[in-house]
Design a protein around this motif. Structure first.
Motif: not given
Length: 321
Positions: A297-321
């Motif tokens: 839904n374009g959340a990242l572009s909304l936040y950038e337009r409102c002046g937010f900048r990335t400070l940290h990146t987190w990676t989502g890891y998944v393992r099947p059970l």
């Protein structure tokens, strides 16, 4: 001579030791996340965590050197999710503690899944701070795969006043009130229904982690109303441990969503700017949030337009059970 480590489930009485562990981890790993014992008591009090079964601490000479936790969500649609987390004190790393804790997490996550939703696929999920390559390698070695990337973003709140555009269609942006609490929960579940990794929030989990949390700040939280119907919402939190450690009041935007029928009406922009202006007026010095980099839904572009900048990146890891 070092004491032989021992393991036992965590209890609420262990939160001061867990806070010391988190502080030692943060001093080395630099995630900009700070917790005090009260924060951790809130987390361990999750209504869907049974500490005797869903947690483990590793102790050496009376010091907590590692911990792990598994949270099996109570509802599922196509996939049942179990969230795992854990950490090892930096001075205890490289001794096999982390390997043992990850094995425990996988075992407990599989148990929770098979106890609750054996007829559905199951997945264990964890977010790992991108610079932490040792932790990444540990989980990849246990069968986890990178699936998604999330950004911690921040925006300063000093400077000129922040303009607040009105949403279209006569919608009203108003401060959050408890009278709309359950309607907001329902709106959240609808807004995020198609999002990756989303499971509908139950009433007790919502109260615990959202509007009933000690950190919740209704005075910088807002609703977009169409008549008496919740079209969108923004919920903010403030963490005392963060303020105490950094000396900076931060308005953390924890949840922001628009129901599908009202998307494209400027609801999210109006809610976000209303929050930023209120935070500015109430003495917050910055705003922060976490966003899925692939949000449809374009959340990242909304936040950038409102002046937010990335400070940290987190990676989502998944393992099947």
């Amino acid at each position: 001579m070092h004491a032989t480590p021992t393991r036992r489930p965590l209890t609420l009485e262990d939160t001061p030791a867990l806070a010391e562990l988190f502080a030692a981890v943060e001093a080395t790993d630099g995630t900009d996340e700070h917790y005090d014992a009260e924060d951790l008591a809130d987390e361990l009090g999750d209504p869907h965590v049974e500490l005797p079964h869903d947690s483990v601490g590793v102790w050496s000479g009376g010091e907590l050197i590692g911990y792990a936790r598994a949270t099996g969500l109570p509802d599922a649609t196509d996939v049942h999710l179990v969230y795992v987390e854990g950490a090892v004190r930096p001075d205890a790393r490289g001794q096999g503690v982390g390997t043992d804790l990850v094995k425990w997490q996988v075992t407990r996550a599989a148990q929770l899944h098979h106890e609750r939703f054996p007829d559905l696929p199951g997945e264990a999920h964890i977010q790992i701070h991108a610079p932490n390559t040792a932790k990444r390698d540990l989980y990849e070695g246990a069968g986890f795969q990178a699936r998604r990337w999330f950004f911690d973003m921040r925006r300063p709140l000093d400077g000129d006043g922040i303009p607040v555009p009105a949403p279209a269609g006569g919608l009203r942006v108003v401060p959050f009130t408890a009278a709309y609490d359950d309607a907001t929960r329902s709106a959240h579940n609808e807004a995020f229904r198609e999002n990756w990794g989303h499971t509908p929030a139950t009433a007790d989990r919502w109260r615990h982690g959202a509007t009933g949390a000690r950190s919740f700040r209704p005075d910088v939280s807002f609703l977009a109303l169409d008549g008496d119907e919740v079209a969108g919402y923004l919920l903010s939190h403030e963490y005392d441990a963060e303020t105490a450690m950094t000396g900076v009041r931060e308005c953390w935007i924890d949840r922001l969503g628009t129901r599908p029928a009202w998307r494209g009406s400027g609801v999210a922009t109006a809610l976000l700017t209303s929050c930023l202006r209120a935070g500015q007026e109430q003495g917050y010095r910055r705003a922060g949030l976490n966003v899925d980099s692939a949000d449809a839904n374009g959340a990242l572009s909304l936040y950038e337009r409102c002046g937010f900048r990335t400070l940290h990146t987190w990676t989502g890891y998944v393992r099947p059970l």
